[in-house]
Motif scaffolding. Structure first.
Motif, PDB file in Angstrom:
ATOM      1  N   ILE A 138     -40.108 -65.326  38.014  1.00 17.53           N
ATOM      2  CA  ILE A 138     -39.742 -63.911  38.002  1.00 17.53           C
ATOM      3  C   ILE A 138     -40.879 -63.095  37.391  1.00 17.53           C
ATOM      4  O   ILE A 138     -41.724 -63.652  36.686  1.00 17.53           O
ATOM      5  N   HIS A 139     -40.884 -61.804  37.697  1.00 23.30           N
ATOM      6  CA  HIS A 139     -41.825 -60.862  37.066  1.00 23.30           C
ATOM      7  C   HIS A 139     -41.467 -60.772  35.581  1.00 23.30           C
ATOM      8  O   HIS A 139     -40.372 -61.131  35.162  1.00 23.30           O
TER       9      HIS A 139
ATOM     10  N   PRO B 293     -38.122 -55.273  38.953  1.00 24.98           N
ATOM     11  CA  PRO B 293     -36.754 -55.123  38.421  1.00 24.98           C
ATOM     12  C   PRO B 293     -35.843 -54.473  39.471  1.00 24.98           C
ATOM     13  O   PRO B 293     -36.339 -53.884  40.447  1.00 24.98           O
ATOM     14  N   LEU B 294     -34.533 -54.523  39.261  1.00 24.28           N
ATOM     15  CA  LEU B 294     -33.595 -53.973  40.250  1.00 24.28           C
ATOM     16  C   LEU B 294     -33.748 -52.460  40.401  1.00 24.28           C
ATOM     17  O   LEU B 294     -33.641 -51.909  41.502  1.00 24.28           O
ATOM     18  N   VAL B 295     -33.953 -51.765  39.304  1.00 27.39           N
ATOM     19  CA  VAL B 295     -34.004 -50.295  39.336  1.00 27.39           C
ATOM     20  C   VAL B 295     -35.295 -49.762  38.701  1.00 27.39           C
ATOM     21  O   VAL B 295     -35.998 -48.943  39.262  1.00 27.39           O
TER      22      VAL B 295
ATOM     23  N   THR C   9     -33.518 -60.582  36.784  1.00 28.19           N
ATOM     24  CA  THR C   9     -33.455 -60.034  38.148  1.00 28.19           C
ATOM     25  C   THR C   9     -32.994 -61.073  39.166  1.00 28.19           C
ATOM     26  O   THR C   9     -32.106 -60.808  39.977  1.00 28.19           O
ATOM     27  N   ASN C  10     -33.587 -62.261  39.155  1.00 27.22           N
ATOM     28  CA  ASN C  10     -33.201 -63.311  40.131  1.00 27.22           C
ATOM     29  C   ASN C  10     -31.728 -63.691  39.985  1.00 27.22           C
ATOM     30  O   ASN C  10     -31.022 -63.867  40.979  1.00 27.22           O
TER      31      ASN C  10
ATOM     32  N   HIS D  28     -30.520 -53.448  34.040  1.00 23.93           N
ATOM     33  CA  HIS D  28     -29.467 -53.410  35.069  1.00 23.93           C
ATOM     34  C   HIS D  28     -29.115 -54.828  35.517  1.00 23.93           C
ATOM     35  O   HIS D  28     -27.941 -55.152  35.747  1.00 23.93           O
ATOM     36  N   ALA D  29     -30.112 -55.670  35.608  1.00 25.77           N
ATOM     37  CA  ALA D  29     -29.853 -57.086  35.932  1.00 25.77           C
ATOM     38  C   ALA D  29     -29.085 -57.737  34.796  1.00 25.77           C
ATOM     39  O   ALA D  29     -28.105 -58.467  35.022  1.00 25.77           O
TER      40      ALA D  29
END
Ligand code: RIB
Ligand code: CA
Length: 315
Positions: free
Chosen positions: A36-37, A70-72, A128-129, A173-174
């Motif tokens: 992941i980042h 990231p998601l957002v 995130t994942n 958010h994740a």
């Protein structure tokens, strides 16, 4: 019987130490790594995961690249903490292996759904994942065996903002999706990891063994110690991720509280802040077990012994 785990990770210096610990610990069967980042870009964390597995003679472990962003929120990488390469001053050879074609989130879903109750997920980067996997296949919630998460700061200051820890700040958010998912979670927050400082004396003990493993640890943690000294006046470095990994097979390192934990996704100064409702004002069912007490030397002794074992195996 070894515990089957998948590590979701953003190597990252302490992530790399967690991968080394997993590779050398007989209590663990490392089935796969998803990247992941976070500490570095996902391209870089994927390269690093392959290279560290090769260092540990564990190139048979498949690596799956995950989300780049990231998601957002905007991406927030950590070069000041982990160096531009993500591994401090360490220089590893170009890995001979490549990541698999499958996306990290799809791999998590495939493994958890095909082996109900058998897969332990160790999430030591931004979530995130894991969040994406929950949204794609909500039934992983009841099919995953347990989820160990490095993240959050409950009664401890943040390490990225005054209130927020890095993993929950990078993708709050994740974290919110995962924290509210109902997964069987065990959280390892800064409250306990900041009591486990890897010091120069610990490193000197490892350097008594001449090995590419100890050279890697020295070159990686030297950068990490310089960061901790400059930014937080800490003499040593906080190795959050190997401590989280260790709890999968040595839970007695910590004491736990069942807590209602949430993460702030408002857009104010508290973004990414994680907090426990210790008096359960909202009368909710606890959503996770939180490590709030720790025996630092029990963990550090385990970590050093296992690194010495790995270093002796790889000369
Ligand atoms: O806040 C510490 C966490 O953020 C660790 O997992 C570190 O590797 C970074 O990902
Ligand atoms: Ca990490």
């Amino acid at each position: 019987m070894p515990k089957h785990i998948i590590i979701d990770t953003d190597p990252g210096i302490d992530d790399a130490l967690a991968i080394l610990l997993a590779a050398v610990s007989p209590e663990i069967a490392l089935d796969g790594v998803t990247t992941i980042h976070g500490n570095a870009s996902t391209e870089q964390t994927t390269w690093n995961a392959l290279a560290v597995l090769e260092l540990a003679k564990a190139s048979h472990v498949p690596v799956f690249k995950g989300c780049d962003l990231p998601l957002v929120k905007e991406s927030l990488l950590g070069p000041e903490t982990h160096g531009n390469s993500g591994l401090g001053y360490a220089q590893l050879p170009e890995p001979a292996t490549q990541p698999k074609a499958q996306h990290g989130s799809d791999y998590l879903i495939e493994q958890i759904m095909s082996r109900p109750g058998e897969v332990t997920l160790v999430a030591i980067g931004p979530l995130t994942n894991v969040a994406l996997a929950i949204r794609q296949e909500p039934h992983i919630v009841e099919n995953v065996k347990e989820v160990f998460i490095m993240g959050g700061a409950i009664q401890h200051p943040g390490n990225t903002t005054a209130q927020a820890e890095y993993n929950t700040y990078v993708d709050p958010h994740a974290a919110h999706i995962v924290f509210h998912s109902g997964m069987p979670m065990i959280l390892t927050p800064l409250d306990v990891t900041y009591q486990c400082i890897f010091t120069q004396a610990d490193l000197d003990r490892l350097l008594k063994i001449d090995s590419p493993v100890t050279k890697f640890i020295a070159d990686a943690t030297r950068f990490y110690m310089e960061f901790h000294d400059e930014y937080q006046s800490i003499d040593g470095c906080v190795i959050n991720d190997p401590m989280t990994l260790a709890l999968t097979f040595m839970p007695e390192i910590c004491d736990y509280q069942n807590l209602v934990v949430d993460v702030d996704i408002s857009t104010g100064v508290g973004l990414g802040n994680t907090f426990g409702d210790f008096y359960n004002y909202e009368k909710k069912k606890p959503n996770m077990k939180v490590a709030m007490g720790v025996r630092p030397r029990m963990f550090m002794e385990l970590f050093l012994e296992r690194m010495e074992k790995l270093a002796r195996e790889i000369s």
